[in-house]
Design a protein around this motif. Sequence first.
Motif, PDB file in Angstrom:
ATOM      1  N   VAL A  57       0.841  -1.204   0.000  1.00  0.00           N
ATOM      2  CA  VAL A  57       0.000   0.000   0.000  1.00  0.00           C
ATOM      3  C   VAL A  57       0.875   1.253   0.000  1.00  0.00           C
ATOM      4  O   VAL A  57       0.596   2.227  -0.715  1.00  0.00           O
ATOM      5  CB  VAL A  57      -0.944  -0.009   1.215  1.00  0.00           C
ATOM      6  N   ALA A  58       1.940   1.224   0.779  1.00  0.00           N
ATOM      7  CA  ALA A  58       2.821   2.393   0.874  1.00  0.00           C
ATOM      8  C   ALA A  58       3.500   2.696  -0.459  1.00  0.00           C
ATOM      9  O   ALA A  58       3.538   3.850  -0.898  1.00  0.00           O
ATOM     10  CB  ALA A  58       3.864   2.168   1.969  1.00  0.00           C
ATOM     11  N   ILE A  59       4.023   1.672  -1.136  1.00  0.00           N
ATOM     12  CA  ILE A  59       4.738   1.943  -2.387  1.00  0.00           C
ATOM     13  C   ILE A  59       3.775   2.362  -3.496  1.00  0.00           C
ATOM     14  O   ILE A  59       4.165   3.109  -4.407  1.00  0.00           O
ATOM     15  CB  ILE A  59       5.581   0.733  -2.830  1.00  0.00           C
ATOM     16  N   SER A  60       2.537   1.918  -3.443  1.00  0.00           N
ATOM     17  CA  SER A  60       1.570   2.370  -4.450  1.00  0.00           C
ATOM     18  C   SER A  60       1.277   3.859  -4.286  1.00  0.00           C
ATOM     19  O   SER A  60       1.165   4.593  -5.281  1.00  0.00           O
ATOM     20  CB  SER A  60       0.286   1.551  -4.349  1.00  0.00           C
ATOM     21  N   ILE A  61       1.171   4.325  -3.055  1.00  0.00           N
ATOM     22  CA  ILE A  61       0.942   5.752  -2.810  1.00  0.00           C
ATOM     23  C   ILE A  61       2.182   6.560  -3.190  1.00  0.00           C
ATOM     24  O   ILE A  61       2.083   7.650  -3.778  1.00  0.00           O
ATOM     25  CB  ILE A  61       0.565   5.982  -1.338  1.00  0.00           C
ATOM     26  N   ILE A  62       3.360   6.034  -2.875  1.00  0.00           N
ATOM     27  CA  ILE A  62       4.603   6.709  -3.263  1.00  0.00           C
ATOM     28  C   ILE A  62       4.703   6.812  -4.782  1.00  0.00           C
ATOM     29  O   ILE A  62       5.123   7.841  -5.330  1.00  0.00           O
ATOM     30  CB  ILE A  62       5.810   5.961  -2.676  1.00  0.00           C
ATOM     31  N   SER A  63       4.308   5.764  -5.475  1.00  0.00           N
ATOM     32  CA  SER A  63       4.351   5.774  -6.942  1.00  0.00           C
ATOM     33  C   SER A  63       3.430   6.847  -7.511  1.00  0.00           C
ATOM     34  O   SER A  63       3.787   7.538  -8.469  1.00  0.00           O
ATOM     35  CB  SER A  63       3.949   4.403  -7.484  1.00  0.00           C
TER      36      SER A  63
ATOM     37  N   ALA B 298      15.170   4.105  -7.033  1.00  0.00           N
ATOM     38  CA  ALA B 298      14.486   3.910  -5.752  1.00  0.00           C
ATOM     39  C   ALA B 298      13.207   3.091  -5.926  1.00  0.00           C
ATOM     40  O   ALA B 298      12.936   2.161  -5.149  1.00  0.00           O
ATOM     41  CB  ALA B 298      14.168   5.266  -5.128  1.00  0.00           C
ATOM     42  N   LEU B 299      12.421   3.410  -6.961  1.00  0.00           N
ATOM     43  CA  LEU B 299      11.175   2.678  -7.175  1.00  0.00           C
ATOM     44  C   LEU B 299      11.429   1.243  -7.622  1.00  0.00           C
ATOM     45  O   LEU B 299      10.677   0.329  -7.263  1.00  0.00           O
ATOM     46  CB  LEU B 299      10.320   3.415  -8.210  1.00  0.00           C
TER      47      LEU B 299
ATOM     48  N   SER C 281       8.821  -5.949  -3.293  1.00  0.00           N
ATOM     49  CA  SER C 281       7.423  -6.375  -3.337  1.00  0.00           C
ATOM     50  C   SER C 281       7.258  -7.653  -4.153  1.00  0.00           C
ATOM     51  O   SER C 281       6.516  -8.562  -3.752  1.00  0.00           O
ATOM     52  CB  SER C 281       6.559  -5.258  -3.923  1.00  0.00           C
ATOM     53  N   VAL C 282       7.931  -7.734  -5.291  1.00  0.00           N
ATOM     54  CA  VAL C 282       7.851  -8.944  -6.117  1.00  0.00           C
ATOM     55  C   VAL C 282       8.409 -10.144  -5.364  1.00  0.00           C
ATOM     56  O   VAL C 282       7.814 -11.235  -5.366  1.00  0.00           O
ATOM     57  CB  VAL C 282       8.600  -8.730  -7.445  1.00  0.00           C
ATOM     58  N   TYR C 283       9.538  -9.950  -4.712  1.00  0.00           N
ATOM     59  CA  TYR C 283      10.136 -11.046  -3.933  1.00  0.00           C
ATOM     60  C   TYR C 283       9.182 -11.515  -2.838  1.00  0.00           C
ATOM     61  O   TYR C 283       9.005 -12.720  -2.625  1.00  0.00           O
ATOM     62  CB  TYR C 283      11.453 -10.582  -3.316  1.00  0.00           C
TER      63      TYR C 283
ATOM     64  N   MET D 125       4.545  -2.618 -13.282  1.00  0.00           N
ATOM     65  CA  MET D 125       5.128  -1.380 -12.777  1.00  0.00           C
ATOM     66  C   MET D 125       6.647  -1.462 -12.750  1.00  0.00           C
ATOM     67  O   MET D 125       7.339  -0.488 -13.085  1.00  0.00           O
ATOM     68  CB  MET D 125       4.594  -1.092 -11.372  1.00  0.00           C
ATOM     69  N   LEU D 126       7.167  -2.611 -12.394  1.00  0.00           N
ATOM     70  CA  LEU D 126       8.618  -2.786 -12.377  1.00  0.00           C
ATOM     71  C   LEU D 126       9.198  -2.642 -13.780  1.00  0.00           C
ATOM     72  O   LEU D 126      10.262  -2.032 -13.965  1.00  0.00           O
ATOM     73  CB  LEU D 126       8.958  -4.155 -11.789  1.00  0.00           C
TER      74      LEU D 126
END
Length: 270
Positions: free
Chosen positions: A98-104, A131-132, A139-141, A190-191
């Motif tokens: 959730v955090a990385i989606s908001i950062i993105s 960074a992303l 997240s994938v791992y 996204m990656l």
Amino acid sequence: MKLLLGKNRTYLLIPRAWTRVGNKAVGWLMPFELAVLVPVLVIFGISQPDLYRSDMWQIGFDNKLNSNPNMVLYAYANYRPLPTVPLIWSSTLTNFNVAISIISLFFLLAKLIAFIMKMYYPIFAVFINVALIALYSVSVYGQVGPDYADPRYPASAAWYFRQGCGLAQKYGKFKSCQIAQASLGVTLLMLVFYLVNLGFAIYARWPNQENHLAYEDDQNSTTSDPKERSMSTWEMQSMKSPVSANAVPFTPRTQAFHTLDRQLPLRQQT
């Protein structure tokens, strides 16, 4: 502000222009990135706090495909050290996604504004995308889910990636299983976007003739001093208009001499 590097100070670090192909590619990738980011926000949002995580963990253990979800309770009951919960089954991964989606989303909006204002330089793109990429790689791992907490049932990946969602049907969790699979799919997309963006940014940073030509075109297309640009345009107006052979060329200096000639006192007395 210009920042030059190198032995002869010939490498322009800031501002360094995008290549023509890179500039167009970065601009066209933004709408597609937003189109993928919206499902990422939705899937990660509805997955919190525990849409499918515990159910998939329990289904896997019932079929001897991963560790036991009750391992923590058994440790408490038997006064044993608490085991390490695999990342895929932990709430940490859910909150992290959730955090990385908001950062993105934040970086995408900031990138769009900077791109429109022509301030999105490749050096910024390199740091942002690195960074992303690091965040989405974690997240994938985590979503792939190596689970070696139980030596009896080691799992190199989550069971619904190895065997599909057929096992979840009899538990009534087929849709939840599909959401778990889709979560990894959009994360990989996204990656890929960030890897492509990083490639264009690195290419723009690399010394090449196309980059220098693009920067020279940008410099030539904009005049640093608007006053000089208007003055040169005014001086050339008389040269562009047709004049007779006996006419005196008119320039700003000519007007100044005429004004000075009218103000001289000796000229007025004669």
